[in-house]
Design a protein around this motif. Structure first.
Motif, PDB file in Angstrom:
ATOM      1  N   GLN A  62      81.521  40.586  67.104  1.00 33.27           N
ATOM      2  CA  GLN A  62      81.762  39.892  67.893  1.00 33.27           C
ATOM      3  C   GLN A  62      81.728  40.289  69.372  1.00 33.27           C
ATOM      4  N   LEU A  63      81.814  38.836  69.760  1.00 35.63           N
ATOM      5  CA  LEU A  63      82.503  39.182  71.790  1.00 35.63           C
ATOM      6  C   LEU A  63      82.938  37.503  71.529  1.00 35.63           C
ATOM      7  N   VAL A  64      84.137  37.868  71.927  1.00 34.41           N
ATOM      8  CA  VAL A  64      84.320  36.407  72.221  1.00 34.41           C
ATOM      9  C   VAL A  64      84.996  36.434  74.028  1.00 34.41           C
ATOM     10  N   GLU A  65      85.082  35.442  73.819  1.00 32.43           N
ATOM     11  CA  GLU A  65      85.376  34.861  75.751  1.00 32.43           C
ATOM     12  C   GLU A  65      86.969  34.234  76.098  1.00 32.43           C
ATOM     13  N   SER A  66      87.396  34.576  76.659  1.00 33.73           N
ATOM     14  CA  SER A  66      88.507  33.346  76.516  1.00 33.73           C
ATOM     15  C   SER A  66      88.859  33.252  78.759  1.00 33.73           C
ATOM     16  N   GLY A  67      89.992  32.749  79.346  1.00 32.18           N
ATOM     17  CA  GLY A  67      89.813  32.326  79.964  1.00 32.18           C
ATOM     18  C   GLY A  67      89.257  31.477  81.048  1.00 32.18           C
TER      19      GLY A  67
END
Length: 126
Positions: free
Chosen positions: A3-8
């Motif tokens: 999993q790759l989870v982006e935020s910001g």
């Protein structure tokens, strides 16, 4: 499961800055190059920045060169995109992507990234 989870992401004004993060889980990406791409409304997804496995090489799209900085913290399995001097043309969904194991070099080409995050929206108002 990888999993790759982006935020910001978020809504900012022209001239502001944002830092995007991408946290990887499921396996280590220490030996993989990472990249950021973006897709603006009614446009195709495009390359933004890429970094080699050890941070030794970085490449940027001309449109963001000098304003965006990609970095990574392999101890945290996380890659970042620092964005400054944002303008409305930077409005897009930003995606983090990872190359496969032992693919050390960064790439401009989306097809060379088998792992993708779900994206985070960045909206820049004028």
């Amino acid at each position: 499961q990888v999993q790759l989870v982006e935020s910001g992401g978020g809504l900012v004004q022209a001239g502001d800055s944002l830092r995007l993060s991408c946290a990887a889980s499921g396996r280590s990406f220490v030996a993989s190059a990472m990249g950021w791409f973006r897709q603006a409304p009614r446009k195709e997804r495009e390359f933004v920045a890429t970094m080699s496995w050890n941070g030794g090489s970085t490449y940027y799209a001309d449109s963001v060169k000098g304003r965006f900085t990609i970095s990574r913290d392999n101890a945290k399995n996380t890659v970042y995109l620092q964005m400054t001097s944002l303008n409305p043309e930077d409005t897009a969904v930003y995606y983090c992507a990872a190359r496969g194991a032992l693919q050390y070099s960064g790439s401009y080409y989306q097809g060379e990234y088998p792992y993708w995050g779900q994206g985070t929206q960045v909206t820049v108002s004028s």
